[in-house]
Design a protein around this motif. Structure first.
Motif, short mmCIF file in Angstrom:
data_model
loop_
_atom_site.label_atom_id
_atom_site.label_comp_id
_atom_site.label_asym_id
_atom_site.label_seq_id
_atom_site.Cartn_x
_atom_site.Cartn_y
_atom_site.Cartn_z
N UNK A 55 0.86 -1.23 0.01
CA UNK A 55 0.12 0.10 0.00
C UNK A 55 1.11 1.08 0.00
N UNK A 56 1.42 1.59 -1.15
CA UNK A 56 2.32 2.74 -1.33
C UNK A 56 1.40 4.21 -1.31
N UNK A 57 0.17 4.21 -1.66
CA UNK A 57 -0.63 5.47 -1.74
C UNK A 57 -2.11 4.92 -1.28
N UNK A 58 -2.76 5.85 -0.91
CA UNK A 58 -4.03 5.81 -0.31
C UNK A 58 -4.93 5.13 -1.26
N UNK A 59 -4.77 5.37 -2.55
CA UNK A 59 -5.81 5.08 -3.24
C UNK A 59 -5.45 3.71 -4.07
N UNK A 60 -4.40 3.06 -4.08
CA UNK A 60 -4.17 1.75 -4.68
C UNK A 60 -3.95 0.64 -3.45
N UNK A 61 -4.31 -0.41 -3.81
CA UNK A 61 -3.97 -1.66 -2.90
C UNK A 61 -3.91 -2.98 -3.81
N UNK A 62 -2.77 -3.23 -4.54
CA UNK A 62 -2.55 -4.41 -5.44
C UNK A 62 -2.50 -5.70 -4.80
N UNK A 63 -2.83 -6.75 -5.07
CA UNK A 63 -2.86 -8.01 -4.87
C UNK A 63 -2.12 -8.93 -5.72
N UNK A 64 -0.97 -9.32 -5.30
CA UNK A 64 -0.07 -10.19 -6.01
C UNK A 64 -0.03 -11.79 -5.83
N UNK A 65 -0.09 -12.45 -7.07
CA UNK A 65 -0.10 -13.85 -6.60
C UNK A 65 1.18 -14.43 -7.26
N UNK A 66 1.92 -15.01 -6.52
CA UNK A 66 3.35 -15.12 -6.51
C UNK A 66 3.61 -16.39 -7.82
N UNK A 67 2.82 -17.41 -7.55
CA UNK A 67 2.85 -18.52 -8.02
C UNK A 67 1.69 -19.19 -8.29
N UNK A 68 0.77 -18.89 -9.17
CA UNK A 68 -0.60 -19.18 -9.18
C UNK A 68 -0.62 -20.93 -9.07
N UNK A 69 -1.95 -21.08 -8.14
CA UNK A 69 -2.16 -22.73 -7.87
C UNK A 69 -3.68 -22.67 -8.46
#
Lengths: 121, 111
Positions: free
Chosen positions: A68-82
């Motif tokens: 959460x680097x900004x108030x506006x954005x909240x990305x979700x990362x899948x590292x190695x999809x299963x």
């Protein structure tokens, strides 16, 4: 106001691929969260953030990263999809979740994005 | 694990019949919220209950919060096809930074 915007709406991945689900809100909300929805399981919290620079784990955090680097954005990362990560993902935001002495405040109402439908083959 | 249970999981009713879904928590809640999700859509906030024994009404919908603040219910009188969807409760404890969602009740209304 666009509210909570999620991209993409649909995604198909192969096992082992990585990707980022995007979430943005334009309501200046402090609290943001990611849920996954599976049949019969309701909404389960993956990660949440109470403000820029602060994140914490929810019920089912394994296999996912957030920032959460900004108030506006909240990305979700899948590292190695299963295949077990096949699900519908919802991002939500609210002004604040924990308001001391004011559990009835309307500021903790969560606003959801339209969702991302993810299939992992 | 899941702290908020919701029953029933599915409910089919004839249009005009009443419908009730129940939400039970293993711990005392500071407040409880109800959301509705239309098929293919996203959850949308309906109402929030805070006080022990609180009852709130929205047209044909009646929401209750239990005296012990561990359970809640949503009752719909004379269902209509527009009531179709999944209803979720979501509770928060006094100290937590998250809402725990119930498993949801999927309502089908048969015309």
């Amino acid at each position: 106001n666009a509210g909570v915007t999620q991209t993409p709406k649909f995604q198909v991945l192969k096992t082992g691929q990585s990707m980022t689900l995007q979430c943005a809100q334009d309501m200046n909300h402090e609290y943001m969260s990611w849920y996954r929805q599976d049949p019969g399981m309701g909404l389960r919290l993956i990660h949440y953030s109470v403000g820029a620079g602060i994140t914490d784990q929810g019920e089912v955090p394994n296999g996912y990263n957030v920032s959460r680097s900004t108030t506006e954005d909240f990305p979700l990362r899948l590292l190695s999809a299963a295949p077990s990560q096949t699900s519908v993902y919802f991002c939500a935001s609210s002004y604040s979740l924990f308001i001391s002495g004011s559990p009835g405040s309307t500021k903790n109402i969560q606003y959801f994005g339209a969702g991302t439908r993810l299939s992992v083959l | 694990g899941q702290q908020v249970m919701q029953i029933p999981q599915y409910q089919h009713v004839q249009e005009g019949e009443d419908f009730t879904t129940y939400c039970n928590s293993s711990t005392t809640l500071s407040n409880i919220q109800w959301y509705k999700q239309r098929p293919g859509g996203h959850p949308v906030f309906l109402i929030q209950l805070v006080k022990s024994g609180e009852v709130k009404k929205q047209k044909r919908l009646t929401f209750q919060f239990g005296e012990a603040k561990k359970n809640s219910s949503l009752h719909i009188t004379a269902t209509q096809t527009t009531d179709v969807g999944t209803y979720f409760c979501a509770g928060r404890t006094n100290t937590g930074n998250q809402f725990y969602f119930g498993t949801g009740t999927s309502l089908t209304v048969i015309p």
